[in-house]
Design an enzyme around this catalytic site. Structure first.
Site, short mmCIF file in Angstrom:
data_model
loop_
_atom_site.label_atom_id
_atom_site.label_comp_id
_atom_site.label_asym_id
_atom_site.label_seq_id
_atom_site.Cartn_x
_atom_site.Cartn_y
_atom_site.Cartn_z
N HIS A 15 1.07 -1.49 -0.04
CA HIS A 15 0.32 0.08 -0.12
C HIS A 15 1.02 0.92 -0.14
O HIS A 15 1.56 1.52 0.69
CB HIS A 15 -0.73 0.35 1.24
CG HIS A 15 -1.93 -1.44 1.18
ND1 HIS A 15 -3.09 -0.65 0.91
CD2 HIS A 15 -1.66 -2.25 1.52
CE1 HIS A 15 -3.81 -2.15 0.79
NE2 HIS A 15 -3.32 -2.93 1.30
N LYS A 110 -7.37 -6.47 -7.93
CA LYS A 110 -7.54 -6.98 -5.96
C LYS A 110 -9.12 -7.37 -6.40
O LYS A 110 -10.00 -6.15 -5.57
CB LYS A 110 -7.22 -6.33 -5.67
CG LYS A 110 -7.15 -6.32 -4.51
CD LYS A 110 -6.13 -6.87 -3.55
CE LYS A 110 -6.12 -7.36 -2.17
NZ LYS A 110 -5.99 -6.31 -1.09
N HIS A 149 -8.45 -10.57 -0.86
CA HIS A 149 -8.52 -10.51 0.22
C HIS A 149 -9.74 -11.65 1.04
O HIS A 149 -10.75 -11.56 1.24
CB HIS A 149 -8.75 -8.99 1.23
CG HIS A 149 -8.78 -8.43 3.27
ND1 HIS A 149 -8.18 -7.42 3.36
CD2 HIS A 149 -9.02 -9.25 3.70
CE1 HIS A 149 -8.35 -8.03 4.10
NE2 HIS A 149 -9.07 -8.26 4.53
N HIS A 183 -1.96 -12.21 1.88
CA HIS A 183 -1.79 -11.91 3.18
C HIS A 183 -2.63 -13.04 4.12
O HIS A 183 -3.38 -13.52 4.99
CB HIS A 183 -2.08 -10.45 3.61
CG HIS A 183 -2.83 -10.28 3.86
ND1 HIS A 183 -4.21 -10.59 3.67
CD2 HIS A 183 -3.39 -9.05 2.96
CE1 HIS A 183 -4.66 -9.99 3.63
NE2 HIS A 183 -4.89 -8.78 2.70
N HIS A 259 -0.88 4.37 8.12
CA HIS A 259 -1.71 5.42 8.46
C HIS A 259 -0.62 6.30 8.91
O HIS A 259 0.24 6.14 9.91
CB HIS A 259 -2.68 4.56 8.87
CG HIS A 259 -3.53 3.30 8.68
ND1 HIS A 259 -4.60 4.09 8.04
CD2 HIS A 259 -3.55 1.87 8.69
CE1 HIS A 259 -5.29 2.98 7.56
NE2 HIS A 259 -4.48 1.85 7.66
N ALA A 271 -5.94 -0.42 10.76
CA ALA A 271 -5.66 -1.46 10.34
C ALA A 271 -4.58 -1.38 9.32
O ALA A 271 -4.83 -0.61 9.02
CB ALA A 271 -6.51 -2.63 10.06
#
Ligand code: DOR
Ligand code: ZN
Length: 350
Positions: A15, A110, A149, A183, A259, A271
C-alpha cells in the site's frame, strides 16, 4: 561480519496511498525492492484505466524514477533506483471489453469483500458465481490474475478460515484463473495451496512474527493491529514453515500499510502494519535465525517470478548482520520495531 545478497527483491502486496503519504513511503520501498504490486484501495478506489495510469505516474514520480512529465528520464537514477509499480484495479464486475482495453496497463485485479478492511466499502457483497462469471472468465482468458482479501464477516479469528470454501469454489470453477490468497494468516490457508493448482499465496513479514498475543495479549499495541488479524501460534508456525522452506506457491507480500500516527493511536485504530523500511532486514534476521537464509531469495523474488512470469529490473541488495536502530517515525507513520534495534542492516543497493 555475516552478509547476504538478494537479487531483485519483490514486494507482491504493498500500500503506497497517495499525496504526501505516497511521497513519504514510496522511496522507502523503491530503495530496496525492484518492484511491488500496488494495492488499489485509495479513496475513491482505482477502477478506471485513466485513474490507474495517472496513479502509476504519481508513484514513479514519488520514487524518483521520473523527474516530471516533460523532463527527460534520468537514466543514471533509473539504473540505480528503478522500481516497477505493478498496478492493480479494484475488483468490480467489469465487462470484457473494458478488461481488454486496460489489459496492458494492469498486473492484476484485487478483490475485497465489501467493508472488510481499509477503504473497501465498494467491494463485493456476495460471491455469486453467476454475477462474477463474465468478469472472471474474461480475466482467465486475458490472463489477468485475481488477488483476493479472503475474509468473511464472521468472528474475527475465524474470518479467513471461513473464506476457504470460497477460494475452493473459485479455484474449481475457474481453473485457468490464477488466484492469489493475499496475506494469509492461517494453517488452513497454507493447506489450500496443495489442493488447487491455480491457488497461490502471499505472506507478510508481520504474520511470520506475531500472534494475537502480541497485538492484544498484554497492553494493546495499535501499530500491530491489521487485517486479517494475527492468529494463533500454530497458524504462525504453518506460515513460517511455508516461507522458510520457500514453498514454491508462496511469495513475500509485505502488506505494508501506512496510516498516520493519529489514526493508529486512536480510539478506533486503523488496520495496517508499516513494515516497508525494515522488511528485508528483518526477513534476513528471521531466515538466518532459522538457518534458512539460502531460501530467502525464493521467498522474496524467485517464486513470484516463476508464478507470474516476471522479469524484474536488476537490483542487488546486500545486507549485513549489523544492528540497526529503527527510526521512531517516517513522516507521520510509525514503523514496526520503531525505536528498537534489529539485527541486520542494508549495506548496499546496486
Ligand atoms: O491491515 C490492513 N491494512 N489490511 C488490509 O487489508 C488493508 C490495509 C490498509 O489498506 O490499510
Ligand atoms: Zn493489503
Amino acid at each position: 561480519m555475516k552478509s547476504h545478497t538478494l537479487l531483485m527483491p519483490l514486494d507482491m502486496h504493498l500500500h503506497l496511498r497517495d499525496g504526501v503519504m505516497l511521497e513519504t513511503v514510496a522511496p522507502l520501498s523503491s530503495y530496496s525492492f525492484s518492484g511491488a504490486v500496488i494495492m488499489p484501495n485509495l479513496v475513491p478506489p482505482v477502477t478506471s484505466k485513466e485513474e490507474l495510469v495517472a496513479y502509476k505516474e504519481r508513484i514513479l514520480n514519488a520514487t524518483g524514477n521520473r523527474v516530471n512529465h516533460e523532463d527527460e528520464l534520468d537514466f543514471e537514477m533509473m539504473d540505480m533506483d528503478y522500481f516497477e509499480p505493478m498496478m492493480t484495479l479494484f475488483y468490480q464486475h467489469y465487462p470484457r471489453e473494458f478488461l481488454e482495453d486496460v489489459r496492458d496497463e494492469i498486473f492484476a485485479i484485487k478483490l475485497y469483500p465489501a467493508g472488510i478492511t481499509t477503504n473497501s466499502e465498494g467491494g463485493v457483497s456476495s460471491f455469486d458465481l453467476d454475477m462474477m462469471r463474465p468478469t472472471l472468465e474474461a480475466m482467465a482468458a486475458l490472463e489477468i490474475p485475481l488477488l483476493i482479501h479472503g475474509e468473511t464477516e464472521g468472528f474475527v479469528m475465524d474470518r479467513e478460515a471461513e473464506f476457504m470454501p470460497i477460494y475452493g469454489m473459485l479455484a474449481k470453477h475457474f481453473p485457468n484463473l490464477k488466484i492469489v490468497m493475499e496475506h494469509i494468516t492461517t494453517k488452513s490457508a497454507v493447506e489450500m495451496l496443495d489442493k488447487y493448482p491455480n491457488l497461490y499465496a502471499t505472506i507478510t513479514l508481520h504474520h511470520l512474527l506475531i500472534t494475537l498475543d502480541d497485538v492484544a495479549g498484554g497492553m494493546l499495541r495499535p501499530h500491530l493491529f491489521c487485517k486479517p488479524i494475527a492468529k494463533r501460534p500454530e497458524d504462525r508456525e504453518a506460515l513460517l514453515s511455508a516461507a522458510l522452506d520457500a514453498h514454491p506457491k508462496v511469495m513475500f507480500g509485505s502488506d505494508s500499510a501506512p496510516h498516520p500516527k493519529d489514526k493508529k493511536e486512536a480510539c478506533g485504530c486503523a488496520a495496517g502494519v508499516f513494515t516497508a523500511p525494515i522488511a528485508l532486514q528483518v526477513l534476513c534476521e528471521l531466515f538466518d535465525r532459522h538457518g534458512k537464509l539460502e531460501n530467502l531469495q525464493a521467498f522474496v523474488s524467485d517464486n513470484a517470478q516463476n508464478i507470474y512470469g516476471l522479469c524484474p529490473e536488476f537490483k542487488e541488495v546486500t545486507l549485513v548482520e549489523r544492528p540497526f536502530t529503527v527510526p521512531s517515525h517516517y513522516g507521520t507513520v510509525v514503523p514496526m520495531f520503531a525505536g528498537e534495534t534489529i539485527g541486520w542492516s542494508i549495506e548496499e543497493v546496486m
